[in-house]
Design an enzyme around this catalytic site. Structure first.
Site, PDB file in Angstrom:
ATOM      1  N   ARG A 155       0.808  -1.223   0.000  1.00 51.46           N
ATOM      2  CA  ARG A 155       0.000   0.000   0.000  1.00 51.46           C
ATOM      3  C   ARG A 155       0.847   1.282   0.000  1.00 51.46           C
ATOM      4  NH1 ARG A 155      -3.289  -3.447  -0.902  1.00 51.46           N
ATOM      5  NH2 ARG A 155      -5.460  -3.446  -0.255  1.00 51.46           N
ATOM      6  N   SER A 186     -11.193  -0.566   2.392  1.00 53.32           N
ATOM      7  CA  SER A 186     -10.487  -0.782   3.665  1.00 53.32           C
ATOM      8  C   SER A 186     -10.072   0.567   4.234  1.00 53.32           C
ATOM      9  CB  SER A 186      -9.217  -1.599   3.444  1.00 53.32           C
ATOM     10  OG  SER A 186      -9.510  -2.898   3.043  1.00 53.32           O
ATOM     11  N   GLU A 192      -5.718   3.844   6.037  1.00 50.38           N
ATOM     12  CA  GLU A 192      -5.232   3.571   4.692  1.00 50.38           C
ATOM     13  C   GLU A 192      -5.777   4.608   3.723  1.00 50.38           C
ATOM     14  OE1 GLU A 192      -5.015   1.753   0.817  1.00 50.38           O
ATOM     15  OE2 GLU A 192      -6.892   1.554   1.874  1.00 50.38           O
TER      16      GLU A 192
HETATM   17  N1  EPU Z   1     -11.239 -10.652   9.369  1.00 52.07           N
HETATM   18  C1  EPU Z   1     -12.037 -10.790  10.484  1.00 52.07           C
HETATM   19  N2  EPU Z   1     -13.018  -9.899  10.676  1.00 52.07           N
HETATM   20  C2  EPU Z   1     -13.275  -8.887   9.831  1.00 52.07           C
HETATM   21  C3  EPU Z   1     -12.470  -8.732   8.690  1.00 52.07           C
HETATM   22  C4  EPU Z   1     -11.443  -9.635   8.483  1.00 52.07           C
HETATM   23  O1  EPU Z   1     -11.838 -11.704  11.287  1.00 52.07           O
HETATM   24  O2  EPU Z   1     -14.213  -8.134  10.087  1.00 52.07           O
HETATM   25  C5  EPU Z   1     -10.169 -11.633   9.119  1.00 52.07           C
HETATM   26  C6  EPU Z   1     -10.548 -12.597   7.995  1.00 52.07           C
HETATM   27  O3  EPU Z   1     -11.255 -13.684   8.457  1.00 52.07           O
HETATM   28  C7  EPU Z   1      -9.211 -12.986   7.461  1.00 52.07           C
HETATM   29  C8  EPU Z   1      -8.371 -11.747   7.652  1.00 52.07           C
HETATM   30  O4  EPU Z   1      -9.027 -10.967   8.647  1.00 52.07           O
HETATM   31  O5  EPU Z   1      -8.617 -14.006   8.236  1.00 52.07           O
HETATM   32  C9  EPU Z   1      -8.205 -10.934   6.370  1.00 52.07           C
HETATM   33  O6  EPU Z   1      -9.487 -10.482   5.923  1.00 52.07           O
HETATM   34  P1  EPU Z   1      -9.844 -10.257   4.388  1.00 52.07           P
HETATM   35  O7  EPU Z   1      -9.396 -11.429   3.605  1.00 52.07           O
HETATM   36  O8  EPU Z   1     -11.270  -9.869   4.298  1.00 52.07           O
HETATM   37  O9  EPU Z   1      -8.927  -9.101   3.910  1.00 52.07           O
HETATM   38  P2  EPU Z   1      -8.391  -7.774   4.650  1.00 52.07           P
HETATM   39  O10 EPU Z   1      -7.019  -8.025   5.157  1.00 52.07           O
HETATM   40  O11 EPU Z   1      -9.402  -7.293   5.615  1.00 52.07           O
HETATM   41  C10 EPU Z   1      -7.182  -6.878   2.498  1.00 52.07           C
HETATM   42  C11 EPU Z   1      -7.167  -5.605   1.708  1.00 52.07           C
HETATM   43  C12 EPU Z   1      -8.415  -5.503   0.855  1.00 52.07           C
HETATM   44  C13 EPU Z   1      -8.458  -6.705  -0.068  1.00 52.07           C
HETATM   45  C14 EPU Z   1      -8.469  -7.980   0.792  1.00 52.07           C
HETATM   46  C15 EPU Z   1      -8.437  -9.259  -0.016  1.00 52.07           C
HETATM   47  C16 EPU Z   1      -5.880  -4.002   3.027  1.00 52.07           C
HETATM   48  C17 EPU Z   1      -5.898  -2.764   3.863  1.00 52.07           C
HETATM   49  N3  EPU Z   1      -7.063  -4.462   2.607  1.00 52.07           N
HETATM   50  O12 EPU Z   1      -8.298  -6.775   3.403  1.00 52.07           O
HETATM   51  O13 EPU Z   1      -8.310  -4.329   0.070  1.00 52.07           O
HETATM   52  O14 EPU Z   1      -9.602  -6.677  -0.903  1.00 52.07           O
HETATM   53  O15 EPU Z   1      -7.298  -7.990   1.632  1.00 52.07           O
HETATM   54  O16 EPU Z   1      -7.162  -9.497  -0.485  1.00 52.07           O
HETATM   55  O17 EPU Z   1      -4.805  -4.526   2.747  1.00 52.07           O
HETATM   56  C18 EPU Z   1      -8.846  -1.994   0.101  1.00 52.07           C
HETATM   57  O18 EPU Z   1      -7.633  -1.789   0.179  1.00 52.07           O
HETATM   58  O19 EPU Z   1      -9.685  -1.069   0.037  1.00 52.07           O
HETATM   59  C19 EPU Z   1      -9.317  -3.381   0.104  1.00 52.07           C
HETATM   60  C20 EPU Z   1     -10.612  -3.693   0.143  1.00 52.07           C
END
Ligand code: EPU
Length: 348
Positions: free
Chosen positions: A153, A226, A327
């Site tokens: 990022r 995010s 972010e």
């Molecule tokens: N999780 C939870 N609770 C929540 C959200 C997430 O327990 O409310 C856990 C999930 O179960 C999982 C982990 O956190 O084990 C990661 O969650 P998720 O796969 O939904 O992805 P994220 O880390 O929350 C990142 C990016 C997203 C991208 C997703 C998928 C960042 C800041 N965000 O989110 O990007 O779509 O991975 O790869 O890195 C964005 O930047 O706007 C964005 C949506």
């Protein structure tokens, strides 16, 4: 003053002193950059807290040029093109590689700035170069992928070239020998057929389905994706946290400069554990389906957002001793600022 509500997906009803639309890159040479200004794409990663007292430069230039050789397909894409439309048109044209990055809102020119990433792919893997206009030097030039200094990022456009360089075009390079990227949990179960075009489409449809389930469509409920970055911590701190929270998701991300192992935590998980899902301040709500996203249900002010950010940061600090960084790009009356527990709106 001109309205900004429809120009950022978080959609607070705020105004800008002036807005200029750039439909041809050459127009940038005529812009007066001596007054406060900010560059805007489709506003899907930008939140305006209050009326902005400067000039908003809105990138709207269009155009896609394709070339190829034996090994690669190359696309030169104007900054004002829509990202998801590019993903769809490349796939339809048999150009494979962007399928994991489907349905990310925003413009092509914004993608290198924060090195967008999702489902195991970061855009830096596909970018060959970034072209743009250097404001101080008053000239157009091209940066190679390496010169963009991409990391999670991050890029040079958020660092040394911040407010100094306007991205006008992005060059992408696609290997003809495509390989599926299925390392992200929910994609692992996709069964590949061996027909690359069909397989890339399968990934695309799966990514779209996951995003539609978890991430609200900003056209229906205003949001900015995010809201926080996934924090990176070092192994000793991780070990302390694991003692209390053995189930904490963590992903190795290499070594720091002192050769200590670093790990990425899931900010969404931390925020959910702190019971924020569904928590509201005025019309700002922590998304009940994915705690990393804040929703704007209306009737809210910049102060409500600031209070929400500070409240989440403070609680996560108290509970896990982890600092959360937002972010999204936050713009206050006189420009971009960073909201941290030490400074409620730090400029610079
Ligand atoms: N999780 C939870 N609770 C929540 C959200 C997430 O327990 O409310 C856990 C999930 O179960 C999982 C982990 O956190 O084990 C990661 O969650 P998720 O796969 O939904 O992805 P994220 O880390 O929350 C990142 C990016 C997203 C991208 C997703 C998928 C960042 C800041 N965000 O989110 O990007 O779509 O991975 O790869 O890195 C964005 O930047 O706007 C964005 C949506």
């Amino acid at each position: 003053m001109l309205p900004l509500q429809s120009r950022h997906t978080f959609a607070l009803p705020v105004m800008a002193r002036d807005i200029i639309e750039i439909s041809k890159a050459e127009q940038l040479t005529e812009v007066d950059f001596n007054i406060p200004f900010m560059i805007l794409g489709e506003g899907s990663n930008t939140v305006f807290l209050n009326d902005y007292s400067g000039l908003v430069i809105s990138m709207r230039n269009k155009g896609i040029e394709k070339t190829q050789d034996d090994e690669f397909i190359y696309l030169n894409v104007a900054a004002g093109e829509n990202w998801h439309e590019l993903v769809c048109s490349t796939l339809a044209d048999g150009i494979l590689g962007l399928e994991n990055l489907a349905l990310i809102p925003g413009s092509v020119g914004a993608t290198p700035v924060q090195n967008i990433g999702a489902y195991g792919v970061e855009v830096k893997q596909l970018i060959e170069y970034v072209k743009g206009y250097n404001i101080n030097q008053k000239r157009f030039y091209t940066l190679s992928n390496e010169q963009c200094e991409f990391s999670y990022r991050e890029s040079i456009f958020k660092g040394q070239l911040k407010q100094k360089f306007v991205i006008t075009e992005v060059g992408f390079k696609f290997k003809k020998s495509w390989r599926a990227e299925l390392s992200y949990g929910p994609l692992k179960k996709i069964l590949l057929t061996g027909n690359n075009k069909e397989d890339a489409k399968k990934i695309f449809h799966q990514v779209v389905a996951i995003r539609e389930e978890k991430l609200p469509d900003p056209k229906k409920i205003p949001n900015a994706g995010s809201f926080f970055k996934n924090p990176i911590i070092l192994e000793p701190k991780l070990q302390k946290i694991i003692k209390e929270y053995p189930k904490i998701p963590h992903y190795p991300v290499g070594l720091n400069s002192q050769n200590i192992k670093a790990f990425k935590l899931a900010a969404g998980w931390l925020i959910e554990q702190a019971n924020f899902k569904g928590f509201r301040i005025a019309g700002i709500e922590v998304n009940p389906k994915q705690a990393l996203v804040l929703l704007n249900h209306g009737n809210s002010t910049g102060e409500d957002i600031t209070n929400m950010i500070l409240s989440i940061q403070q609680t996560i600090k108290d509970k896990f001793s982890v600092d959360l960084e937002h972010e999204v790009r936050i713009i206050d009356t006189d420009g971009e600022c960073k909201i941290t527990l030490n400074h409620s709106c730090f400029k610079g």
